[in-house]
Design an enzyme around this catalytic site. Structure first.
Site, short mmCIF file in Angstrom:
data_model
loop_
_atom_site.label_atom_id
_atom_site.label_comp_id
_atom_site.label_asym_id
_atom_site.label_seq_id
_atom_site.Cartn_x
_atom_site.Cartn_y
_atom_site.Cartn_z
N HIS A 1 0.82 -1.26 0.21
CA HIS A 1 -0.12 -0.08 -0.01
C HIS A 1 0.89 1.47 0.16
CE1 HIS A 1 -2.91 -2.69 2.28
NE2 HIS A 1 -3.57 -2.60 1.42
N LYS B 1 -17.94 -6.88 7.53
CA LYS B 1 -16.55 -7.45 7.40
C LYS B 1 -15.95 -7.73 8.77
CE LYS B 1 -12.54 -7.59 4.16
NZ LYS B 1 -11.96 -6.96 3.17
N ARG C 1 -2.71 -5.45 -8.55
CA ARG C 1 -1.75 -6.49 -8.22
C ARG C 1 -1.76 -7.62 -9.48
NH1 ARG C 1 -3.65 -8.46 -2.73
NH2 ARG C 1 -5.51 -8.28 -3.91
N SER D 1 -2.81 -7.89 3.08
CA SER D 1 -2.76 -8.06 4.41
C SER D 1 -3.17 -9.47 5.11
CB SER D 1 -3.84 -7.09 4.95
OG SER D 1 -3.80 -5.55 4.28
#
Ligand code: COA
Length: 168
Positions: free
Chosen positions: A18, A42, A92, A130
């Site tokens: 990030h 979440k 990505r 993450s």
């Protein structure tokens, strides 16, 4: 006129991947608002305040050019409210493409004045996330080069507290 972009995400926690996007994004925009999505649906590992603290501690070198905030609801509404003209996203691997493409098109349909800008994630971070970093740390793996030192310490502290589930 100063240019401002919103960089949205979960940041649970912020990683060097990030930070690479923020660093390069600041070559395109005068200001970047790092906006943590508040999503009660979440389950997160770190609280919003913990995530803000880790971002603050990890991005001190950019403190005059960034704002750290959290939001809920529609991203484009948040961006418009903050007078940002762009949404910054890191891409990505190919696997990100479909989801990001869909989201960018939906966001453009919802608000034509906000453009999505993609930066290719640095090669070193292409296969990180993450969750995968937390997973490695949970089993004692070396994550030293994947997150800032402060974040590394916070992840270890959390796992050292008894009964902390990974939850992601
Ligand atoms: N380097 C390393 N990892 C990266 C990365 C990078 N440059 N960029 C993203 N990632 C990882 C993140 O760590 C995250 O990992 P995790 O799933 O293990 O936590 C994963 O990629 C997902 O990225 P993230 O940017 O956090 O996306 P998200 O899917 O959690 O959230 C929002 C995306 C916030 C932009 C989106 O959900 C949103 O806008 N929500 C608001 C509602 C809305 O407006 N929706 C769109 C129109 S309906």
């Amino acid at each position: 006129m100063k240019t401002c972009a919103v960089y949205p995400g979960s940041f649970d926690p912020i990683t060097n991947g990030h930070i690479d996007i923020i660093d390069r994004g600041l070559k395109l925009f005068d200001t970047i608002i790092i906006a943590i999505l508040y999503n009660p649906a979440k389950k997160s590992f770190f609280t919003i305040n913990e995530r803000i603290d880790m971002i603050e501690q990890s991005l001190k070198q950019f403190s005059d050019k960034i704002e750290i905030d959290s939001f809920d609801g529609l991203l484009v509404n948040y961006a418009a409210q903050k007078k940002a003209t762009a949404v910054l996203r890191g891409m990505r691997a190919v696997s990100d493409f479909e989801y990001e493409f869909q989201m960018a098109l939906m966001n453009r349909k919802l608000n034509k004045n906000i453009q999505t800008v993609f930066l290719m994630t640095g090669l070193k971070w292409i296969f990180t996330s993450s969750s995968i970093i937390k997973e490695a740390a949970r089993f004692g793996g070396d994550i030293d080069n994947m997150v800032p030192d402060y974040v590394n310490k916070k992840i270890k502290e959390k796992f050292n507290k008894k009964h902390t589930p990974l939850n992601t």
